[in-house]
Write an enzyme that holds these catalytic residues in place. Structure first.
Site, PDB file in Angstrom:
ATOM      1  N   ASP A  13      36.862   8.382 -25.621  1.00 13.06           N
ATOM      2  CA  ASP A  13      35.758   9.109 -24.987  1.00 13.06           C
ATOM      3  C   ASP A  13      35.696   8.913 -23.475  1.00 13.06           C
ATOM      4  O   ASP A  13      34.611   8.927 -22.879  1.00 13.06           O
ATOM      5  CB  ASP A  13      34.405   8.700 -25.610  1.00 13.06           C
ATOM      6  CG  ASP A  13      34.351   9.001 -27.083  1.00 13.06           C
ATOM      7  OD1 ASP A  13      34.962   9.997 -27.512  1.00 13.06           O
ATOM      8  OD2 ASP A  13      33.701   8.232 -27.821  1.00 13.06           O
ATOM      9  N   LYS A  16      38.978  12.553 -21.516  1.00 10.45           N
ATOM     10  CA  LYS A  16      40.337  13.106 -21.568  1.00 10.45           C
ATOM     11  C   LYS A  16      40.312  14.635 -21.609  1.00 10.45           C
ATOM     12  O   LYS A  16      41.095  15.298 -20.940  1.00 10.45           O
ATOM     13  CB  LYS A  16      41.080  12.579 -22.816  1.00 10.45           C
ATOM     14  CG  LYS A  16      41.258  11.066 -22.820  1.00 10.45           C
ATOM     15  CD  LYS A  16      41.880  10.587 -24.111  1.00 10.45           C
ATOM     16  CE  LYS A  16      40.996  10.760 -25.314  1.00 10.45           C
ATOM     17  NZ  LYS A  16      39.772   9.936 -25.320  1.00 10.45           N
ATOM     18  N   GLY A  40      36.883  13.936 -30.300  1.00 14.30           N
ATOM     19  CA  GLY A  40      35.932  14.952 -29.859  1.00 14.30           C
ATOM     20  C   GLY A  40      36.108  15.063 -28.361  1.00 14.30           C
ATOM     21  O   GLY A  40      35.762  14.140 -27.639  1.00 14.30           O
ATOM     22  N   HIS A  41      36.710  16.152 -27.899  1.00 11.44           N
ATOM     23  CA  HIS A  41      37.014  16.313 -26.483  1.00 11.44           C
ATOM     24  C   HIS A  41      36.132  17.423 -25.909  1.00 11.44           C
ATOM     25  O   HIS A  41      36.168  18.553 -26.382  1.00 11.44           O
ATOM     26  CB  HIS A  41      38.502  16.625 -26.287  1.00 11.44           C
ATOM     27  CG  HIS A  41      39.400  15.504 -26.725  1.00 11.44           C
ATOM     28  ND1 HIS A  41      40.770  15.550 -26.658  1.00 11.44           N
ATOM     29  CD2 HIS A  41      39.108  14.266 -27.219  1.00 11.44           C
ATOM     30  CE1 HIS A  41      41.277  14.409 -27.100  1.00 11.44           C
ATOM     31  NE2 HIS A  41      40.286  13.618 -27.466  1.00 11.44           N
ATOM     32  N   GLN A 224      41.732   9.404 -28.755  1.00 11.86           N
ATOM     33  CA  GLN A 224      41.298   7.993 -28.809  1.00 11.86           C
ATOM     34  C   GLN A 224      41.710   7.285 -27.508  1.00 11.86           C
ATOM     35  O   GLN A 224      41.797   7.928 -26.480  1.00 11.86           O
ATOM     36  CB  GLN A 224      41.856   7.276 -30.038  1.00 11.86           C
ATOM     37  CG  GLN A 224      41.260   7.757 -31.360  1.00 11.86           C
ATOM     38  CD  GLN A 224      41.852   9.049 -31.873  1.00 11.86           C
ATOM     39  OE1 GLN A 224      43.039   9.197 -32.012  1.00 11.86           O
ATOM     40  NE2 GLN A 224      41.005  10.024 -32.180  1.00 11.86           N
TER      41      GLN A 224
HETATM   42  P1  GDP Z   1      37.138  12.485 -24.540  1.00  7.27           P
HETATM   43  O1  GDP Z   1      37.049  12.200 -25.991  1.00  7.27           O
HETATM   44  O2  GDP Z   1      37.935  11.449 -23.816  1.00  7.27           O
HETATM   45  O3  GDP Z   1      37.597  13.878 -24.214  1.00  7.27           O
HETATM   46  O4  GDP Z   1      35.652  12.343 -23.977  1.00  7.27           O
HETATM   47  P2  GDP Z   1      34.309  12.946 -24.671  1.00  7.27           P
HETATM   48  O5  GDP Z   1      34.287  14.409 -24.477  1.00  7.27           O
HETATM   49  O6  GDP Z   1      34.153  12.428 -26.050  1.00  7.27           O
HETATM   50  O7  GDP Z   1      33.203  12.217 -23.819  1.00  7.27           O
HETATM   51  C1  GDP Z   1      33.086  12.381 -22.449  1.00  7.27           C
HETATM   52  C2  GDP Z   1      31.670  12.926 -22.140  1.00  7.27           C
HETATM   53  O8  GDP Z   1      31.399  12.766 -20.774  1.00  7.27           O
HETATM   54  C3  GDP Z   1      31.558  14.414 -22.419  1.00  7.27           C
HETATM   55  O9  GDP Z   1      30.236  14.692 -22.800  1.00  7.27           O
HETATM   56  C4  GDP Z   1      31.851  15.038 -21.055  1.00  7.27           C
HETATM   57  O10 GDP Z   1      31.247  16.316 -20.892  1.00  7.27           O
HETATM   58  C5  GDP Z   1      31.224  14.034 -20.151  1.00  7.27           C
HETATM   59  N1  GDP Z   1      31.862  13.885 -18.835  1.00  7.27           N
HETATM   60  C6  GDP Z   1      33.186  13.945 -18.527  1.00  7.27           C
HETATM   61  N2  GDP Z   1      33.374  13.637 -17.221  1.00  7.27           N
HETATM   62  C7  GDP Z   1      32.146  13.384 -16.719  1.00  7.27           C
HETATM   63  C8  GDP Z   1      31.672  12.981 -15.431  1.00  7.27           C
HETATM   64  O11 GDP Z   1      32.437  12.783 -14.493  1.00  7.27           O
HETATM   65  N3  GDP Z   1      30.329  12.779 -15.299  1.00  7.27           N
HETATM   66  C9  GDP Z   1      29.454  12.968 -16.330  1.00  7.27           C
HETATM   67  N4  GDP Z   1      28.162  12.753 -16.105  1.00  7.27           N
HETATM   68  N5  GDP Z   1      29.866  13.347 -17.550  1.00  7.27           N
HETATM   69  C10 GDP Z   1      31.190  13.539 -17.742  1.00  7.27           C
HETATM   70  P1  IMO Z   2      38.383  10.613 -28.675  1.00  5.27           P
HETATM   71  O1  IMO Z   2      39.712  11.321 -28.765  1.00  5.27           O
HETATM   72  C1  IMO Z   2      36.105   7.025 -29.579  1.00  5.27           C
HETATM   73  C2  IMO Z   2      37.010   5.015 -33.366  1.00  5.27           C
HETATM   74  C3  IMO Z   2      35.940   5.024 -34.434  1.00  5.27           C
HETATM   75  C4  IMO Z   2      36.232   3.690 -35.103  1.00  5.27           C
HETATM   76  C5  IMO Z   2      37.755   3.618 -35.063  1.00  5.27           C
HETATM   77  C6  IMO Z   2      38.437   4.069 -36.347  1.00  5.27           C
HETATM   78  O2  IMO Z   2      37.225  11.540 -28.663  1.00  5.27           O
HETATM   79  O3  IMO Z   2      38.375   9.637 -27.560  1.00  5.27           O
HETATM   80  P2  IMO Z   2      38.877   6.456 -37.410  1.00  5.27           P
HETATM   81  O4  IMO Z   2      37.915   7.512 -37.883  1.00  5.27           O
HETATM   82  O5  IMO Z   2      39.811   6.918 -36.356  1.00  5.27           O
HETATM   83  O6  IMO Z   2      39.570   5.770 -38.540  1.00  5.27           O
HETATM   84  O7  IMO Z   2      37.936   5.319 -36.743  1.00  5.27           O
HETATM   85  O8  IMO Z   2      38.157   4.452 -33.986  1.00  5.27           O
HETATM   86  N1  IMO Z   2      37.396   6.355 -32.855  1.00  5.27           N
HETATM   87  C7  IMO Z   2      37.034   6.825 -31.657  1.00  5.27           C
HETATM   88  N2  IMO Z   2      36.243   6.296 -30.706  1.00  5.27           N
HETATM   89  N3  IMO Z   2      36.718   8.215 -29.367  1.00  5.27           N
HETATM   90  C8  IMO Z   2      37.544   8.735 -30.299  1.00  5.27           C
HETATM   91  O9  IMO Z   2      38.284   9.837 -30.075  1.00  5.27           O
HETATM   92  C9  IMO Z   2      37.700   8.053 -31.522  1.00  5.27           C
HETATM   93  N4  IMO Z   2      38.399   8.299 -32.656  1.00  5.27           N
HETATM   94  C10 IMO Z   2      38.218   7.235 -33.448  1.00  5.27           C
HETATM   95  O10 IMO Z   2      34.653   5.067 -33.880  1.00  5.27           O
HETATM   96  O11 IMO Z   2      35.733   2.639 -34.318  1.00  5.27           O
HETATM   97 MG    MG Z   3      35.620  11.920 -27.481  1.00  9.44          MG
END
Ligand code: GDP
Ligand code: IMO
Ligand code: MG
Length: 430
Positions: A13, A16, A40-41, A224
């Site tokens: 998270d 990416k 979840g991206h 991840q």
């Molecule tokens: P990923 O799994 O690595 O793609 O990241 P996620 O989408 O799960 O979580 C990142 C969260 O931070 C999302 O809600 C993005 O919209 C938000 N986000 C990304 N970059 C920034 C930033 O520079 N500032 C803020 N405030 N939010 C951001």
């Molecule tokens: P993105 O791509 C954050 C974590 C789960 C748990 C562990 C194992 O959005 O960064 P799983 O369901 O994969 O067997 O769970 O990994 N986990 C993540 N944490 N971002 C993710 O994906 C994750 N995908 C799995 O919370 O701790």
């Molecule tokens: Mg994510």
């Protein structure tokens, strides 16, 4: 010409999805290589937010091909739902924009059931996303998985299903006390998915080789994060795939010599979802303040994310393991209001000061962070378009991150939107 890999440098998270969306401009092919819909991206363009779980984050750019490699595990229902959503919003109007590798493994209903049942009954919960990821990879390694190529051939699918299901039903019923699954119902449901999926089937490895020969740029999208890697992460509190650099080659069939830049994505602080050690975690109001300011609630499960200070020991490990050539620092704006900001530069463990990330999660659990403290900037940086727009304290913070991680910062993100991005250097020009 360069091929660039995006890898989470923390526990997932990191942002990416946003960085992949930005970098897609420089690439012709965008490829997911591991994980599944545990990811979840989030992409924000204007005021429209899109959360992708399986389809690569380049999909909002028409004309760029998005590939799901053999290393991914795919839940067909989620995948098809994602296509429907994108098409409703006007994206993915051309089917040839998306390719699925036929060798990728399918997440079946028993994988989800077993994942959930294990989490419910175990006294050692991992805190999984409950999407069946671990059990699907278990079957892949155990050589009893069902691949997309099996799913689209009715006789083969029927045969594999009848080979696998009795063992799964035995486990569900006799060990977990859960209802059994019906073979015909699964066959009908998954055959219908297969019919819709067939047109996207292809071979990632040969398509990518041809793209490389033709001088195209490839962007590899990790899911991840480094510390969730099955081998190098905080085992057993990890996911079940190779999230580090090696996963790119096994998960796509592209040889390592074709990988040029490797950009690690790290938040300006740190978060983790699920169980497992997290030395810089804040259990106080500061942790809650970061959670609120950063809206740290999971994009997949909605769970509140655990929040803490930037952990340079952990990010140094990501630099080392992946050979990171650059760091993208995201969510710098989340620190806007803070008077002072801490960075963990080492761990105190028993009588020792550790500067390297321990390879054993039980040792990590017992580590106390050693902090350096920096001044905050206490102003809004969310409209900064270049480094020159940032206050000196924010520049100092970034310089400190470069120093303590030993890796240059190539991109800074100051808000969730595409336009809230400062690009310092372009990894495709390396
Ligand atoms: P990923 O799994 O690595 O793609 O990241 P996620 O989408 O799960 O979580 C990142 C969260 O931070 C999302 O809600 C993005 O919209 C938000 N986000 C990304 N970059 C920034 C930033 O520079 N500032 C803020 N405030 N939010 C951001
Ligand atoms: P993105 O791509 C954050 C974590 C789960 C748990 C562990 C194992 O959005 O960064 P799983 O369901 O994969 O067997 O769970 O990994 N986990 C993540 N944490 N971002 C993710 O994906 C994750 N995908 C799995 O919370 O701790
Ligand atoms: Mg994510």
């Amino acid at each position: 010409m360069a091929n660039v890999v995006i890898i989470g440098a923390q526990w997932g998270d990191e942002g990416k999805g946003k960085v992949v969306d930005i970098y897609t401009e420089h690439a012709q092919q965008v490829v997911r290589y591991q994980g599944g819909n545990n990811a979840g991206h989030t992409l924000v363009v204007g005021d429209q937010k899109t959360i992708l779980h399986l389809i690569p984050s380049g999909i909002l750019h028409p004309g760029k091909r998005c590939i799901i490699g053999n290393g991914v595990v795919l839940d067909p229902k989620i995948f098809l739902g994602e296509i429907d959503n994108l098409q409703k919003k006007g994206y993915l109007q051309d089917d040839s924009q998306l390719v699925l590798d036929g060798n990728l493994h399918v997440i079946m209903p028993w994988h989800r059931e077993i994942d959930l049942a294990r989490e419910q009954q175990s006294d050692r919960k991992i805190g999984t996303t409950g999407r069946g990821i671990g059990p699907a990879y278990e079957d892949k390694i155990g050589r009893r998985g069902i691949r997309l190529y099996d799913l689209v051939k009715p006789e083969r699918f029927r045969r594999k299903l009848s080979q696998v299901l009795p063992e799964k039903n035995f486990l569900l019923e006799k060990f977990f006390g859960k209802p059994t699954l019906d073979e015909q119902a699964i066959f009908d449901e998954y055959s219908a998915y297969a019919q819709r999926i067939e047109k996207y089937l292809g071979c990632a490895s040969t398509l990518l080789s041809k793209a490389i020969e033709g001088g195209e740029n490839i962007l590899f999208e990790g899911a991840q994060g480094t510390l969730l890697d099955i081998d190098h992460g905080t085992y057993p509190y990890v996911t079940s795939s190779s999230t580090c650099i090696g996963g790119v080659c096994t998960g796509t069939g592209v040889a390592p010599r074709h990988l040029d830049g490797v950009v690690g994505i790290a938040k300006a602080y740190c978060t983790r979802v699920g169980e497992g050690p997290f030395p810089t975690e804040l259990h106080d109001e500061m942790g809650e303040a970061l959670r609120q300011a950063g809206q740290e609630f999971g994009s997949t499960t909605g769970r509140p994310r655990r929040c803490g200070w930037f952990d340079a020991v952990a990010v140094r490990e990501a630099v080392r393991l992946n050979g990171l050539t650059g760091l993208a620092i995201t969510k710098l704006d989340v620190l806007n209001d803070l008077e002072s900001i801490k960075i963990c530069t080492g761990y105190a463990y028993q009588e020792n000061l550790l500067e390297e990330f321990p390879r054993d999660a039980e040792i990590l659990q017992a580590c106390q962070p050693v902090y350096e403290e920096l001044e905050g900037w206490q102003s809004d940086i969310s409209k900064a378009g270049s480094m020159a727009d940032l206050p000196q304290a924010a520049k100092d913070y970034l310089a400190k991150l470069e120093k303590v991680t030993g890796c240059p910062v190539v991109l800074v993100s100051v808000g969730p939107r595409r336009d809230q991005t400062i690009q310092i250097s372009n990894p495709f020009l390396s």
